[in-house]
Design a protein around this motif. Sequence first.
Motif, mmCIF file in Angstrom:
data_model
loop_
_atom_site.group_PDB
_atom_site.id
_atom_site.type_symbol
_atom_site.label_atom_id
_atom_site.label_comp_id
_atom_site.label_asym_id
_atom_site.label_seq_id
_atom_site.Cartn_x
_atom_site.Cartn_y
_atom_site.Cartn_z
ATOM 1 N N UNK A 151 -3.471 6.784 -0.711
ATOM 2 C CA UNK A 151 -2.690 6.129 -1.770
ATOM 3 C C UNK A 151 -1.323 6.788 -1.951
ATOM 4 N N UNK A 152 -1.266 8.112 -1.778
ATOM 5 C CA UNK A 152 0.030 8.807 -1.852
ATOM 6 C C UNK A 152 0.934 8.363 -0.706
ATOM 7 N N UNK A 153 0.360 8.213 0.489
ATOM 8 C CA UNK A 153 1.150 7.728 1.634
ATOM 9 C C UNK A 153 1.629 6.302 1.390
ATOM 10 N N UNK A 154 0.770 5.470 0.797
ATOM 11 C CA UNK A 154 1.132 4.081 0.509
ATOM 12 C C UNK A 154 2.271 4.016 -0.512
ATOM 13 N N UNK A 155 2.163 4.815 -1.552
ATOM 14 C CA UNK A 155 3.222 4.872 -2.564
ATOM 15 C C UNK A 155 4.539 5.349 -1.936
ATOM 16 N N UNK A 156 4.439 6.367 -1.088
ATOM 17 C CA UNK A 156 5.624 6.864 -0.380
ATOM 18 C C UNK A 156 6.232 5.798 0.511
ATOM 19 N N UNK A 157 5.372 5.027 1.168
ATOM 20 C CA UNK A 157 5.835 3.933 2.028
ATOM 21 C C UNK A 157 6.618 2.903 1.220
ATOM 22 N N UNK A 203 6.197 8.365 6.067
ATOM 23 C CA UNK A 203 5.049 7.679 5.490
ATOM 24 C C UNK A 203 4.477 6.563 6.359
ATOM 25 N N UNK A 204 5.212 6.153 7.375
ATOM 26 C CA UNK A 204 4.786 5.029 8.225
ATOM 27 C C UNK A 204 4.571 5.448 9.663
ATOM 28 N N UNK A 205 3.683 4.720 10.325
ATOM 29 C CA UNK A 205 3.451 4.904 11.758
ATOM 30 C C UNK A 205 3.469 3.523 12.404
ATOM 31 N N UNK A 206 3.632 3.509 13.700
ATOM 32 C CA UNK A 206 3.616 2.236 14.416
ATOM 33 C C UNK A 206 2.207 1.662 14.426
ATOM 34 N N UNK A 207 2.122 0.363 14.387
ATOM 35 C CA UNK A 207 3.153 -0.641 14.601
ATOM 36 C C UNK A 207 3.935 -1.039 13.341
ATOM 37 N N UNK A 208 3.464 -0.630 12.160
ATOM 38 C CA UNK A 208 4.142 -1.034 10.928
ATOM 39 C C UNK A 208 5.541 -0.459 10.812
ATOM 40 N N UNK A 209 5.750 0.761 11.261
ATOM 41 C CA UNK A 209 7.078 1.381 11.197
ATOM 42 C C UNK A 209 8.110 0.519 11.913
ATOM 43 N N UNK A 210 7.795 0.053 13.089
ATOM 44 C CA UNK A 210 8.727 -0.783 13.855
ATOM 45 C C UNK A 210 8.971 -2.108 13.138
ATOM 46 N N UNK A 234 -1.667 -7.862 -1.065
ATOM 47 C CA UNK A 234 -1.183 -7.145 0.120
ATOM 48 C C UNK A 234 -2.293 -6.187 0.556
ATOM 49 N N UNK A 235 -2.393 -5.980 1.854
ATOM 50 C CA UNK A 235 -3.375 -5.035 2.390
ATOM 51 C C UNK A 235 -2.665 -4.053 3.301
ATOM 52 N N UNK A 236 -3.237 -2.861 3.402
ATOM 53 C CA UNK A 236 -2.655 -1.837 4.271
ATOM 54 C C UNK A 236 -3.762 -0.948 4.819
ATOM 55 N N UNK A 237 -3.477 -0.344 5.957
ATOM 56 C CA UNK A 237 -4.398 0.612 6.568
ATOM 57 C C UNK A 237 -3.689 1.943 6.688
ATOM 58 N N UNK A 238 -4.303 2.975 6.135
ATOM 59 C CA UNK A 238 -3.802 4.342 6.289
ATOM 60 C C UNK A 238 -4.655 5.010 7.363
ATOM 61 N N UNK A 239 -3.995 5.730 8.245
ATOM 62 C CA UNK A 239 -4.673 6.409 9.357
ATOM 63 C C UNK A 239 -4.362 7.893 9.289
ATOM 64 N N UNK A 240 -5.405 8.727 9.499
ATOM 65 C CA UNK A 240 -5.163 10.175 9.522
ATOM 66 C C UNK A 240 -4.859 10.566 10.966
ATOM 67 N N UNK A 259 0.723 5.142 6.863
ATOM 68 C CA UNK A 259 0.400 3.719 6.801
ATOM 69 C C UNK A 259 0.771 3.122 8.152
ATOM 70 N N UNK A 260 -0.234 2.627 8.865
ATOM 71 C CA UNK A 260 -0.013 2.146 10.230
ATOM 72 C C UNK A 260 -0.075 0.627 10.344
ATOM 73 N N UNK A 261 -0.636 -0.038 9.348
ATOM 74 C CA UNK A 261 -0.724 -1.500 9.372
ATOM 75 C C UNK A 261 -0.614 -2.010 7.949
ATOM 76 N N UNK A 262 -0.070 -3.193 7.819
ATOM 77 C CA UNK A 262 0.055 -3.779 6.497
ATOM 78 C C UNK A 262 0.407 -5.247 6.597
ATOM 79 N N UNK A 263 0.008 -5.993 5.580
ATOM 80 C CA UNK A 263 0.316 -7.421 5.557
ATOM 81 C C UNK A 263 0.418 -7.887 4.123
ATOM 82 N N UNK A 264 1.376 -8.762 3.887
ATOM 83 C CA UNK A 264 1.508 -9.434 2.591
ATOM 84 C C UNK A 264 0.876 -10.805 2.708
ATOM 85 N N UNK A 265 -0.014 -11.120 1.799
ATOM 86 C CA UNK A 265 -0.712 -12.415 1.815
ATOM 87 C C UNK A 265 -0.134 -13.266 0.690
#
Length: 188
Positions: free
Chosen positions: A59-65, A86-93, A163-169, A177-183
Amino acid sequence: MRGRQLNRWLACLLTLAAVGSATACGAEREAIGRPGDDRRAPAPEQRKAEEQAAGKAALAAYSGYLDASRTASRRSDPHHPELSRFLADPLLTRVRVAIREAKEHGAMRTGTLRSAPTVTSVDLAADPPTVEIQDCLDATGYRLVYARTNRVVPGTGGTRHLATATATRYPDGRWLISAGAGHQDQPC
């Protein structure tokens, strides 16, 4: 006489060898079955604490994103350094491309984006470990405007949506946060 001494000497060596190997085997068995062995599954309380810590870090990474992407969008800076924090690929790109495209069209984001994220699942056994996040984004006060005139870009009105997101360690221990989508078709 000499033969008897040799036999006694040989018998002693064999006895020592047998006792030494039995002791060594016993020591191995004891080491494997020791209660502090790291190969055991964590206790339920420990697992729950680890999952809660992972959820909090995600959640801290998501807020930072969200903060980093708002700042980068306001400045029209697709290479804003906080994005990669706060972001990683593919979401960063994807985020960088969206900011760059807005900049190329003379637009930028302004206003307030409200967020109320919650953790929906934690999978620490996955490779890599992941946390799924669900959010109700309120983008009604967050607008895409033309940078020169500050006029709203037609067709870009904000909504309240899921909105949904995936955080990866990652191996270095960071949650990104490596994936995310707005619905936008799913109001909240």
